[in-house]
Write a protein that holds these residues in place. Structure first.
Motif, short mmCIF file in Angstrom:
data_model
loop_
_atom_site.label_atom_id
_atom_site.label_comp_id
_atom_site.label_asym_id
_atom_site.label_seq_id
_atom_site.Cartn_x
_atom_site.Cartn_y
_atom_site.Cartn_z
N MET A 226 0.83 -1.21 0.00
CA MET A 226 0.00 0.00 0.00
C MET A 226 0.86 1.26 0.00
SD MET A 226 -3.03 -1.09 2.68
CE MET A 226 -3.72 0.56 2.77
N LEU A 227 1.89 1.29 0.84
CA LEU A 227 2.75 2.46 0.91
C LEU A 227 3.52 2.65 -0.39
CD1 LEU A 227 3.82 4.84 2.51
CD2 LEU A 227 5.54 3.31 3.51
N THR A 228 4.02 1.57 -0.96
CA THR A 228 4.73 1.66 -2.23
C THR A 228 3.82 2.22 -3.32
OG1 THR A 228 6.17 -0.18 -1.67
CG2 THR A 228 5.94 0.33 -4.01
N SER A 229 2.60 1.72 -3.39
CA SER A 229 1.64 2.21 -4.38
C SER A 229 1.36 3.70 -4.18
CB SER A 229 0.34 1.41 -4.28
OG SER A 229 -0.60 1.88 -5.20
N LEU A 230 1.18 4.11 -2.93
CA LEU A 230 0.91 5.51 -2.66
C LEU A 230 2.09 6.39 -3.07
CD1 LEU A 230 -0.76 7.80 -1.49
CD2 LEU A 230 0.10 7.18 0.78
N LEU A 231 3.30 5.99 -2.70
CA LEU A 231 4.47 6.79 -3.05
C LEU A 231 4.65 6.89 -4.55
CD1 LEU A 231 7.00 5.56 -0.33
CD2 LEU A 231 5.62 7.66 -0.33
N MET A 232 4.43 5.79 -5.25
CA MET A 232 4.55 5.80 -6.72
C MET A 232 3.52 6.75 -7.33
SD MET A 232 5.35 1.76 -7.44
CE MET A 232 5.18 1.91 -9.20
N GLN A 233 2.30 6.73 -6.81
CA GLN A 233 1.26 7.60 -7.36
C GLN A 233 1.54 9.07 -7.04
OE1 GLN A 233 -2.86 6.29 -7.18
NE2 GLN A 233 -2.15 4.24 -6.64
N LEU A 234 2.08 9.34 -5.87
CA LEU A 234 2.44 10.72 -5.55
C LEU A 234 3.53 11.23 -6.49
CD1 LEU A 234 2.41 10.66 -1.65
CD2 LEU A 234 0.89 12.00 -3.12
N TYR A 235 4.56 10.42 -6.71
CA TYR A 235 5.62 10.82 -7.63
C TYR A 235 5.09 10.97 -9.06
CZ TYR A 235 9.42 10.41 -4.25
OH TYR A 235 10.25 10.59 -3.18
N ALA A 236 4.25 10.06 -9.48
CA ALA A 236 3.71 10.10 -10.85
C ALA A 236 2.84 11.35 -11.08
CB ALA A 236 2.89 8.85 -11.13
N SER A 237 2.22 11.85 -10.01
CA SER A 237 1.36 13.03 -10.16
C SER A 237 2.08 14.32 -9.79
CB SER A 237 0.09 12.86 -9.33
OG SER A 237 0.40 12.70 -7.97
N GLY A 238 3.41 14.24 -9.63
CA GLY A 238 4.21 15.43 -9.37
C GLY A 238 4.04 16.00 -7.97
N ARG A 239 3.70 15.16 -7.02
CA ARG A 239 3.45 15.62 -5.65
C ARG A 239 4.53 15.12 -4.69
NH1 ARG A 239 -2.92 14.34 -5.03
NH2 ARG A 239 -2.50 15.02 -2.89
N GLU A 240 5.78 15.22 -5.14
CA GLU A 240 6.90 14.72 -4.36
C GLU A 240 6.99 15.37 -2.98
OE1 GLU A 240 7.28 16.04 -7.43
OE2 GLU A 240 7.99 14.41 -8.70
N GLU A 241 6.59 16.65 -2.88
CA GLU A 241 6.69 17.36 -1.60
C GLU A 241 5.79 16.75 -0.53
OE1 GLU A 241 3.29 18.92 -3.84
OE2 GLU A 241 5.38 18.69 -4.44
N GLU A 242 4.79 15.99 -0.93
CA GLU A 242 3.87 15.38 0.03
C GLU A 242 4.37 14.03 0.57
OE1 GLU A 242 -0.44 15.98 -0.87
OE2 GLU A 242 0.41 16.79 -2.73
N VAL A 243 5.42 13.51 -0.04
CA VAL A 243 5.95 12.21 0.40
C VAL A 243 6.39 12.26 1.85
CG1 VAL A 243 7.84 10.56 0.07
CG2 VAL A 243 6.58 11.43 -1.91
N LYS A 244 7.10 13.31 2.23
CA LYS A 244 7.57 13.42 3.62
C LYS A 244 6.39 13.46 4.58
CE LYS A 244 10.57 15.91 6.70
NZ LYS A 244 11.29 17.08 7.04
N LEU A 245 5.35 14.19 4.24
CA LEU A 245 4.16 14.26 5.09
C LEU A 245 3.52 12.89 5.26
CD1 LEU A 245 2.48 17.47 3.63
CD2 LEU A 245 3.72 17.26 5.79
N VAL A 246 3.44 12.15 4.18
CA VAL A 246 2.84 10.82 4.20
C VAL A 246 3.65 9.88 5.10
CG1 VAL A 246 2.51 8.77 2.76
CG2 VAL A 246 1.63 10.97 2.00
N LEU A 247 4.95 10.01 5.05
CA LEU A 247 5.81 9.14 5.85
C LEU A 247 5.79 9.50 7.34
CD1 LEU A 247 8.85 8.85 3.44
CD2 LEU A 247 7.10 7.13 3.90
N GLU A 248 5.52 10.76 7.65
CA GLU A 248 5.59 11.21 9.03
C GLU A 248 4.25 11.21 9.76
OE1 GLU A 248 7.38 15.07 8.62
OE2 GLU A 248 9.40 14.23 8.66
N ASP A 249 3.13 11.27 9.03
CA ASP A 249 1.83 11.47 9.67
C ASP A 249 0.83 10.41 9.20
OD1 ASP A 249 -0.78 12.42 10.36
OD2 ASP A 249 -0.02 14.47 10.41
N LYS A 250 0.44 9.52 10.13
CA LYS A 250 -0.49 8.44 9.78
C LYS A 250 -1.84 8.97 9.31
CE LYS A 250 1.36 4.98 12.93
NZ LYS A 250 1.07 4.09 14.06
N ARG A 251 -2.28 10.07 9.88
CA ARG A 251 -3.57 10.65 9.49
C ARG A 251 -3.54 11.10 8.03
NH1 ARG A 251 -5.05 15.66 9.15
NH2 ARG A 251 -3.19 16.40 10.20
#
Length: 67
Positions: free
Chosen positions: A27-52
């Protein structure tokens, strides 16, 4: 007999943990790939740090836990 049932239960619990870990990693891999694919790299750190936030992103990208 009880010892045998306890052993089977322990094996089942361990296998369940392994399956849960695999699903979570997928699930996490899929989410990270989709964030990168949609140009939302800046949100990766937030996703990794905040479960909500991670949960919100799973919903946004329709990434559901396998059942």
């Amino acid at each position: 007999m009880c010892e045998y049932i306890d052993m089977l239960e322990a094996i089942g619990e361990e296998r369940g943990k392994e399956i849960g870990k695999e699903i979570g990693e997928d699930m996490l891999t899929s989410l990270l790939m989709q964030l990168y694919a949609s140009g939302r790299e800046e949100e990766v750190k937030l996703v990794l740090e905040d479960k909500r936030i991670r949960k919100q992103m799973y919903e946004e990208f329709c990434i559901a836990e396998e059942k």
